[in-house]
Write an enzyme that holds these catalytic residues in place. Structure first.
Site, short mmCIF file in Angstrom:
data_model
loop_
_atom_site.label_atom_id
_atom_site.label_comp_id
_atom_site.label_asym_id
_atom_site.label_seq_id
_atom_site.Cartn_x
_atom_site.Cartn_y
_atom_site.Cartn_z
N GLY A 13 -27.03 -8.75 -50.75
CA GLY A 13 -26.78 -9.34 -52.13
C GLY A 13 -26.90 -8.08 -52.95
N ASN A 15 -24.26 -6.78 -54.05
CA ASN A 15 -22.92 -7.11 -55.07
C ASN A 15 -23.53 -8.05 -56.19
OD1 ASN A 15 -20.11 -5.93 -54.91
ND2 ASN A 15 -20.89 -6.42 -52.88
N LEU A 86 -20.61 -15.65 -46.12
CA LEU A 86 -19.94 -15.61 -44.71
C LEU A 86 -19.65 -17.15 -44.18
CD1 LEU A 86 -21.76 -12.38 -43.33
CD2 LEU A 86 -19.67 -12.65 -44.45
N HIS A 105 -13.38 -9.31 -50.95
CA HIS A 105 -13.40 -8.93 -49.38
C HIS A 105 -13.16 -7.49 -49.31
CE1 HIS A 105 -12.17 -10.12 -45.48
NE2 HIS A 105 -11.43 -9.01 -45.45
N GLU A 175 -16.39 -1.84 -55.06
CA GLU A 175 -16.94 -2.96 -55.40
C GLU A 175 -17.79 -3.00 -56.52
OE1 GLU A 175 -16.86 -5.25 -51.00
OE2 GLU A 175 -18.82 -4.45 -51.61
C1 GAR Z 1 -19.49 -6.90 -49.11
O1 GAR Z 1 -18.86 -5.70 -48.84
C2 GAR Z 1 -18.42 -7.80 -49.37
O2 GAR Z 1 -17.15 -7.29 -49.76
C3 GAR Z 1 -18.43 -8.33 -48.08
O3 GAR Z 1 -19.84 -8.31 -47.57
C4 GAR Z 1 -20.47 -7.44 -48.30
C5 GAR Z 1 -21.56 -7.93 -48.78
O4 GAR Z 1 -22.57 -6.80 -49.31
N1 GAR Z 1 -17.52 -9.68 -47.86
C6 GAR Z 1 -17.01 -9.98 -46.86
O5 GAR Z 1 -16.92 -9.40 -45.90
C7 GAR Z 1 -16.40 -11.49 -46.95
N2 GAR Z 1 -15.51 -11.81 -45.77
P1 GAR Z 1 -23.72 -7.18 -50.28
O6 GAR Z 1 -24.33 -8.58 -49.50
O7 GAR Z 1 -24.46 -6.02 -50.41
O8 GAR Z 1 -23.20 -7.51 -51.59
#
Ligand code: GAR
Length: 192
Positions: A13, A15, A86, A105, A175
């Site tokens: 989490g 992001n 996910l 993504h 991101e």
């Molecule tokens: C992020 O890198 C996002 O782009 C990716 O999961 C990570 C979550 O990180 N998303 C995917 O792979 C979707 N297919 P976080 O929980 O630290 O934000």
């Protein structure tokens, strides 16, 4: 007019937290709910620290989308953000929020998208395939996994000695730098 966001996340989490901090002082956008399918994910702790309500649901409840929809409606959620979420979003939810669900993504879609492509799997495949660049894709969510209309892509170069760890770091920086402002801009355009 104030737009209300719900953020869906399944893991760390980071992001989600970055987005919450970005909009903390905003008078146009408010993060009103954090939703997760993982009771023990770090996102739950982060949400508590940020003082944002958390809703935990099962995969069944997501797919059924009756109570979850009622909850989102009852607090007036306008836009849903997927930040490391996910599970596949069910059609009922996509139909209820047309062009109102935004995903991030960690690859340059359409490359390295689809089932099984998340987190380290992606970066590993990118390096193994000797790609010269990777990046992030921010896009609307439609019925097909990772195939909705693109909002923004940002790129980074892959160096000759790139590792999964260094690439993860590069992607995270993109991101954190671009996701919140892309959300803000998209919401502004939706309101016009
Ligand atoms: C992020 O890198 C996002 O782009 C990716 O999961 C990570 C979550 O990180 N998303 C995917 O792979 C979707 N297919 P976080 O929980 O630290 O934000």
């Amino acid at each position: 007019m104030l737009k209300k966001l719900a953020i869906f996340a399944s893991g760390s989490g980071s992001n989600a937290e970055n987005i919450c901090n970005y909009f903390a002082e905003s008078s146009n956008v408010e993060v009103v709910l954090i939703c997760t399918n993982k009771q023990d994910a770090l996102i739950v702790k982060r949400a508590k620290k940020l003082n944002i309500p958390v809703l935990v649901f099962t995969k069944y409840e997501l797919n059924n989308f009756i109570d979850l929809h009622k909850k989102l409606q009852s607090i007036g959620v306008d836009v849903v953000i997927l930040a490391g979420f996910l599970l596949k979003v069910p059609s009922k939810m996509i139909d209820s929020y047309p062009n109102r669900i935004i995903n991030i993504h960690p690859s340059l879609l359409p490359k390295y998208g689809g089932k099984g492509m998340y987190g380290n799997n992606i970066h590993k495949a990118v390096i193994e395939n000797k790609e010269t660049e990777s990046g992030i894709s921010i896009h609307f969510v439609n019925q097909n996994y990772d195939e909705g209309e693109l909002i923004l892509q940002e790129r980074c170069a892959i160096s000759s000695n790139e590792s999964v760890e260094t690439l993860t770091q590069k992607i995270r920086e993109l991101e954190y730098a671009y996701f919140p402002s892309a959300i803000e801009k998209t919401i502004k355009e939706l309101s016009n």
